[in-house]
Design an enzyme around this catalytic site. Structure first.
Site, PDB file in Angstrom:
ATOM      1  N   ARG A  22      -1.874 -17.204  37.974  1.00 50.43           N
ATOM      2  CA  ARG A  22      -1.817 -18.429  38.783  1.00 50.43           C
ATOM      3  C   ARG A  22      -1.126 -18.202  40.125  1.00 50.43           C
ATOM      4  O   ARG A  22      -1.640 -18.651  41.162  1.00 50.43           O
ATOM      5  CB  ARG A  22      -1.142 -19.550  37.992  1.00 50.43           C
ATOM      6  CG  ARG A  22      -2.027 -20.122  36.894  1.00 50.43           C
ATOM      7  CD  ARG A  22      -1.332 -21.263  36.171  1.00 50.43           C
ATOM      8  NE  ARG A  22      -0.107 -20.807  35.524  1.00 50.43           N
ATOM      9  CZ  ARG A  22       0.822 -21.623  35.027  1.00 50.43           C
ATOM     10  NH1 ARG A  22       0.673 -22.932  35.118  1.00 50.43           N
ATOM     11  NH2 ARG A  22       1.887 -21.135  34.425  1.00 50.43           N
ATOM     12  N   ASN A  40      -3.527 -23.392  33.820  1.00 51.18           N
ATOM     13  CA  ASN A  40      -3.787 -22.724  32.541  1.00 51.18           C
ATOM     14  C   ASN A  40      -4.315 -23.744  31.554  1.00 51.18           C
ATOM     15  O   ASN A  40      -3.744 -24.834  31.419  1.00 51.18           O
ATOM     16  CB  ASN A  40      -2.500 -22.130  31.962  1.00 51.18           C
ATOM     17  CG  ASN A  40      -2.186 -20.761  32.520  1.00 51.18           C
ATOM     18  OD1 ASN A  40      -3.027 -20.130  33.127  1.00 51.18           O
ATOM     19  ND2 ASN A  40      -0.963 -20.306  32.303  1.00 51.18           N
TER      20      ASN A  40
END
Length: 779
Positions: A22, A40
């Protein structure tokens, strides 16, 4: 001129959680000036990006080209979305969880160079902190409770972040952004040293220093690591020799070689002649134990690896290891090499928790270096070697650093559980086209290992969020895994299937190579329960892994096991049994075992003559044992494969001549006359021929005999793909020479590349069989 804005959504699956994915997406979004979000989820990483054609193209390029070091993408989908008006920035969203995840669990990763610089920088706030990590390194699998991989779902959940660590954790541009095990000595776990009775002596760096001092004086330490405990002692000098002998006595592990950890690659070069490929493996992020050829001038204790030219080496893979070696090197004038072997009694699983270790390892260790970061999943060290002919790694044990990395199958299918074998057990759950083979569990011969097995059997489907629709076991009716499969099938109301041991070997290697169709499979190993109720171990099978038809076309000649299971531990019995069956009841030259086993040797013919507890086997492994015993190399074994390892090490590698190993048709089976091969060894031994010459001619004779047998069957059937499996393929000689001999005959050879050829691969073969059975049933 203005460019029309567009919005795209990417769904990324694979090893993309807990690896800095990320923040990587966040950085390339800022660099390419796109807006959107990343999050996520149980289905993978969801990315939405908005920008013009140029900025979106730049983002898409970086998304493929600049992946984080630990990320592995297995699938990526791309969709067009409606524009979001008024969006001005790119955000990282909170994780979402739901049933049916598609995320891969990350394996544990060795300490990265950036974190090592932090650890050894006196000005850094993590100076000598033994739990330093970032998104590019550190524990993963061993601290994970469930997916998505977030701190609250790891064993770090009980350590609230201090303000400094929280700032790092929340900064997308910091390499510790959402590093779930992130901590420091203010807020994180700590180490402490205790006596055998669990009395704390000191904490922190002082505890590590005193452990190093204890090791330097020849004492044995139990050290809590990443996936369990190690038993640690010196490996060099007179003190190292004494420490290893003491450890062997306490652990009741007499002959089996012990692995070592060395401070750095320069130290590894001082004890082994390393190839470029071996160095690459030693320095890899997985940090396995690598079997390397020992230097003749290596200053390590003889008690470390008796009878073999190879030494198992690994490099430090946690900050604790690195700090321990720093101080150990200061305490000794010897080369910084430490025995680092599994923290267990022989045949038990590696110890996991502090109380468990103090109880189970109390008789083994003098001091205990403990810590309070819980290990949720016990994982032993992986063991590999580099194949000389291909320069590729071959597994002996697949565990830390690699498990639970999946094996990708040829197609998608329902979930299946393969329960694995009795020895070198692993188990395997499948999910769509992925097969998740567990870490090495061990030999299912006591309740401790069985309890470990049950832990993993419950943990894997929970974390993978799968429900098995069938379970597959070995044909042996008395295996603990067979009973587990039957109970599991009854409890879950699913089909329970049996698959012959050696067929599972071949189904496994076919699955690894994504091969579909018909192949010949040569399975060379110790023993396995045969479909005819006899003991198999040297089998040539024809297998179609689509129709699931399989048949036995060839085998090694039968040899006796006088005393049954006892003969496996005392291979001189097999040697004498082969001679007796061949009409050789006595010899002018005393057999090598007669002085030690005189009474048993006199009694053995009664077992053979009356056929009492003397099963026949086609086992290739038992043939190696018999030759080793006949030559006086190994009459009794203290660990599996010992006789074969010592026989291989005895070879005179200058010899190029091979013994004859013919084959003949016996009913529907083509039989390789391995007894004739043994008797040639015996005749040369009678003539006083050097043991090294006999050992070499035996190995080469077996290779040539197997190659000709396979070529004969290939010619008759028109099948030219040959799959090789079984523990004998771990022999350096057989594993190198047999594939070359088959290729020279124009045959296509496929081998294991992701799993060991020994019984550690069985669970995959079982699962591959079961999922195809379910697919066929639905047609």
């Amino acid at each position: 001129m203005t460019h029309r804005a567009r919005r795209k959504r990417y769904i990324i699956t694979g090893q993309v959680q807990g690896v800095g994915f990320r923040p990587f997406v966040y950085r390339i979004a800022l660099e390419n000036k796109v807006t959107g979000t990343v999050s996520n989820t149980s289905d993978g990483v969801f990315i939405e990006v908005q920008g013009d054609e140029r900025t979106l193209a730049g983002f898409a390029f970086d998304l493929e080209d600049k992946l984080p070091p630990l990320a592995e993408v297995t699938s990526k989908t791309e969709d067009e979305l409606p524009i979001v008006d008024g969006e001005t920035e790119f955000k990282i969203l909170a994780s979402e969880g739901k049933k049916g995840n598609r995320v891969l669990i990350s394996a544990d990763v060795a300490t990265c160079d950036d974190c090592l610089r932090d650890i050894f920088d006196p000005e850094n706030r993590r100076f000598e902190y033994p739990f330093t990590n970032c998104t590019n390194c550190g524990p993963r699998y061993t601290i994970t409770k469930s997916i998505p991989y977030d701190r609250a779902k790891t064993s770090m959940s009980c350590f609230p972040l201090c303000s400094d660590c929280k700032t790092e954790y929340e900064d997308p541009l910091d390499r510790r952004f959402h590093a779930q095990p992130n901590a420091c000595d203010v807020c994180g776990p700590y180490v402490w040293l205790t006596t055998q009775d669990g009395v704390e002596q000191c904490r922190g760096t002082k505890a590590i220093i005193q452990t190093a001092e204890a090791l330097a004086t020849g004492r044995i330490a139990a050290v809590k690591g990443l996936g369990g405990f190690h038993l640690v002692c010196m490996a060099t000098g007179a003190q190292g020799q004494q420490a290893i002998e003491t450890l062997r006595t306490r652990k009741n592990r007499w002959g089996k070689p012990l692995a070592v950890m060395v401070r750095d690659i320069e130290t590894a070069r001082a004890i082994a002649d390393l190839t470029e490929e071996e160095e690459h493996l030693l320095l890899s992020k997985e940090r396995p134990i690598v079997l390397c050829r020992q230097r003749c001038d290596a200053p390590i204790a003889k008690a470390l690896n008796p009878g073999t030219q190879y030494v198992g080496i690994m490099l430090p893979y946690t900050p604790l290891h690195h700090i321990l070696f720093k101080y150990f090197a200061q305490q000794t004038c010897e080369l910084p090499v430490l025995v680092m072997t599994s923290g267990n009694m022989s045949s038990e699983p590696i110890a996991l928790g502090n109380r468990e270790a103090l109880k189970r390892l109390h008789p083994l260790a003098d001091v205990f270096l403990l810590h309070n970061r819980d290990i949720l999943v016990r994982v032993d060290d992986s063991v590999v070697r580099v194949q000389e002919d291909t320069a590729k790694p071959q597994f002996f044990r697949r565990a830390r650093g690699f498990a639970p990395r999946p094996v990708f199958m040829a197609d998608k299918a329902p979930s299946v559980l393969g329960v694995g074998p009795e020895l070198k057990n692993t188990l395997c759950y499948t999910r769509d086209n992925e097969a998740f083979v567990s870490q090495h569990i061990g030999d299912m011969q006591n309740l401790e290992v069985y309890s470990f097995y049950e832990e993993i059997a419950e943990f894997l489907p929970q974390i993978l969020e799968v429900t098995a629709e069938a379970v597959v076991h070995d044909l042996h009716p008395d295996y603990m895994t067979t009973r587990f499969a039957r109970d599991y099938g009854e409890e879950h109301n699913i089909p329970v299937l049996g698959l012959q041991h050696h067929a599972a070997h071949i189904f496994s290697v076919l699955a690894e190579n994504k091969f579909t169709g018909t192949a010949l499979g040569l399975a060379l190993d110790g023993t396995g329960y045969g479909e005819d109720g006899t003991i198999w171990g040297g089998e040539l099978l024809c297998i179609n892994n689509e129709t699931l038809e399989h048949s036995r076309l060839g085998r090694l000649a039968h040899i006796p096991l006088p005393g049954g299971e006892t003969a496996i531990h005392e291979p001189w019995r097999i040697a004498q049994g082969i001679l007796w069956n061949a009409g050789i009841k006595k010899s002018d030259k005393e057999w090598t075992w007669q002085s030690v086993f005189s009474q048993q040797s006199l009694f053995l013919p009664q077992l053979l003559e009356r056929n009492i507890n003397t099963p026949l086997t086609s086992s290739c492994g038992r043939l190696f044992d018999a030759v080793s015993a006949m030559l006086g190399i190994c009459h009794t074994v203290t660990y599996e494969g010992e006789a074969a390892i010592l026989l291989e090490d005895a070879q005179d590698l200058t010899v190029t001549e091979a013994y004859e190993c013919p084959f003949k048709k016996t009913g529907e089976i083509v039989e390789l006359d391995s007894v004739h091969l043994f008797l040639q060894c015996y005749q040369d031994w009678l003539q006083g021929i050097d043991t090294g010459i006999i050992a070499r001619k035996f190995h080469l004779g077996l290779v040539q005999g197997c190659a000709r047998l396979v070529a004969r069957i290939a010619s008759e059937t028109g099948i030219t793909t040959i799959a090789l499996s079984g523990g004998v393929m771990q022999s350096f000689t057989i594993g190198t020479e047999l594939p070359k001999a088959l290729a020279a005959l124009g045959l296509t050879v496929i081998q294991h590349t992701q799993l060991p050829p020994n019984d550690g691969c069985i669970s995959l073969g079982q699962a591959a069989y079961g999922r195809q059975w379910l697919l066929n049933k639905k047609v």
